[in-house]
Write a protein that holds these residues in place. Sequence first.
Motif, PDB file in Angstrom:
ATOM      1  N   PHE A  64     -33.010 -73.400  35.136  1.00 49.60           N
ATOM      2  CA  PHE A  64     -34.158 -73.350  33.929  1.00 49.60           C
ATOM      3  C   PHE A  64     -33.619 -73.011  32.409  1.00 49.60           C
ATOM      4  O   PHE A  64     -32.882 -72.249  32.113  1.00 49.60           O
ATOM      5  CB  PHE A  64     -33.878 -71.275  34.852  1.00 49.60           C
ATOM      6  N   VAL A  65     -34.422 -74.353  31.894  1.00 55.74           N
ATOM      7  CA  VAL A  65     -34.058 -73.836  29.805  1.00 55.74           C
ATOM      8  C   VAL A  65     -34.737 -73.270  29.182  1.00 55.74           C
ATOM      9  O   VAL A  65     -33.970 -73.176  28.327  1.00 55.74           O
ATOM     10  CB  VAL A  65     -34.128 -75.273  30.274  1.00 55.74           C
ATOM     11  N   ASP A  66     -35.507 -72.554  29.972  1.00 53.16           N
ATOM     12  CA  ASP A  66     -35.978 -71.277  28.820  1.00 53.16           C
ATOM     13  C   ASP A  66     -35.156 -70.445  28.618  1.00 53.16           C
ATOM     14  O   ASP A  66     -35.331 -69.313  27.176  1.00 53.16           O
ATOM     15  CB  ASP A  66     -37.175 -70.857  30.301  1.00 53.16           C
ATOM     16  N   VAL A  67     -34.020 -70.043  28.677  1.00 56.51           N
ATOM     17  CA  VAL A  67     -33.682 -68.966  29.193  1.00 56.51           C
ATOM     18  C   VAL A  67     -32.353 -69.681  27.638  1.00 56.51           C
ATOM     19  O   VAL A  67     -31.875 -68.667  26.863  1.00 56.51           O
ATOM     20  CB  VAL A  67     -32.508 -68.373  30.079  1.00 56.51           C
ATOM     21  N   LEU A  68     -32.278 -70.919  27.426  1.00 53.71           N
ATOM     22  CA  LEU A  68     -31.219 -71.138  26.539  1.00 53.71           C
ATOM     23  C   LEU A  68     -31.766 -70.522  24.634  1.00 53.71           C
ATOM     24  O   LEU A  68     -30.431 -70.530  24.139  1.00 53.71           O
ATOM     25  CB  LEU A  68     -31.493 -72.747  26.294  1.00 53.71           C
ATOM     26  N   PRO A  69     -32.455 -70.911  23.857  1.00 48.21           N
ATOM     27  CA  PRO A  69     -33.048 -70.266  23.548  1.00 48.21           C
ATOM     28  C   PRO A  69     -32.787 -68.969  22.902  1.00 48.21           C
ATOM     29  O   PRO A  69     -32.362 -68.639  21.800  1.00 48.21           O
ATOM     30  CB  PRO A  69     -34.715 -70.264  22.837  1.00 48.21           C
ATOM     31  N   SER A  70     -32.826 -68.315  24.244  1.00 49.85           N
ATOM     32  CA  SER A  70     -32.649 -66.234  24.027  1.00 49.85           C
ATOM     33  C   SER A  70     -31.426 -66.527  23.845  1.00 49.85           C
ATOM     34  O   SER A  70     -29.866 -65.821  22.943  1.00 49.85           O
ATOM     35  CB  SER A  70     -33.318 -65.900  25.417  1.00 49.85           C
TER      36      SER A  70
END
Length: 453
Positions: free
Chosen positions: A244-250
């Motif tokens: 799940f890459v969506d947490v990387l920017p956060s």
Amino acid sequence: MKKVRYISFLIFFLASFISFAQEEINQNEVNRDDLGDVSDQFQEHFFEALAQEAIENPEKAISALEKCLKLDKSSFAALFLMGKNHAKLEADTKAESYLMKALEQAEADQEKYVHQVLYQLFTQNKAFEKAIEQALILSENNSNYQQELINLYHITKQYDKALNQLQQFDQRYGYSDSRDQQRFVIYRSQNDEKAAISYFQNRLKKNSKDKNAYRFLNRIYLNRNEFENVIDLSQKAQQKLPEFVDVLPSLSLAYIKTEQKDLAKKYAQKTLNNPMIAEKEKVEVINAYRIYAEQNAEIKQDLISLLDQAITSEKNTSSQKELGNFYKEKDQEKALGHYREALRNKPNDFKLYKEILNLELYLGKFEDALNTSEQALSVYPSQAIFYYTQAAALFELNQTQKSIDQLEMSLSLLIDNTQLKLKIYELYLKIYQREENAEKMKLYQEKIKRLKE
């Protein structure tokens, strides 16, 4: 196609009307010849109204329908079509009056069509409470209007009703990205982030792999500057969902804000190097890192390294777009070149298409505008703006009828965009000025005047 279906629908009701009238004649044993002329007259006037409506002559359609109603003042089909044509002329009070009369005469299977037109009339006029009444009726058998109810409750600040409607939708159909986004926006409209946190935390308790719950909680925590919560939540997400890459920017933003230098650089690199992460989020991380570097001279070299990676990974799309924005007011040819280069690297960018088309039309590159519009429509087939730009290019290339066809498509897809509607009407006016069609010129001059008031 829409016109064909609409005419077919009205013809169906006309046939029903004629059939019913014939039964009445037989039952009362009236001389068929005496009433046959009346029925023929009604049919003649009604089909004239249909023909006039099809070629966008609502005044003449109304004139024919008035003759119908003199023959039968309770005709559902005539009343319904009167309402529709008055709506086209933006004579809203008359349109509503005729549609309400049509509703009184409607059979059970006809009522929904009237409610649909009333709903459209009220939403266009921003009479939202009346629109809600119609949407409540229509939503009983059509889930599309359940979604419209959510929108209307949101617009009218009936937030609890909107959230309740969302909950019913989710219970019936399961969660969706669009409804989660709308729920998030509603919570923000209420300034009730605590309720939003509670809702998405409960989602995670039920399903620890709920991606949207992680996404929206992180957005809320970032907005509240609760960076430790972002880090904790994102780490849990990575444990449950390793891909799940969506947490990387956060995570990148949280480590930057908490000045954890090594982790900030590590996760910024992961964000920028991942092709699955949107450019918008990468730019947000770059901007945050730039501010961080301005405050910490020793990591400026890290910033340069990150920017080099961003240019490579995104094929310089952001830089090309920024250069286009820079030259747009100074040198339109240069701006157009940079926008086109950016579009080659990112061929689905809606805003880039709009910028390119505006410049192509401004610079008189009408063949290019025609081709760009076609390309844009292959990606965004339901966007009214691109049918309009195609119509504008066709007009300049003296393909008048094709231009009209594309304007009709644009108008049929238009939703709550007064500025674009004005451009469409103005192009119609230019077309009819070229054709020296005084009647149509007057029609669109009046429409433009009403729209500007």
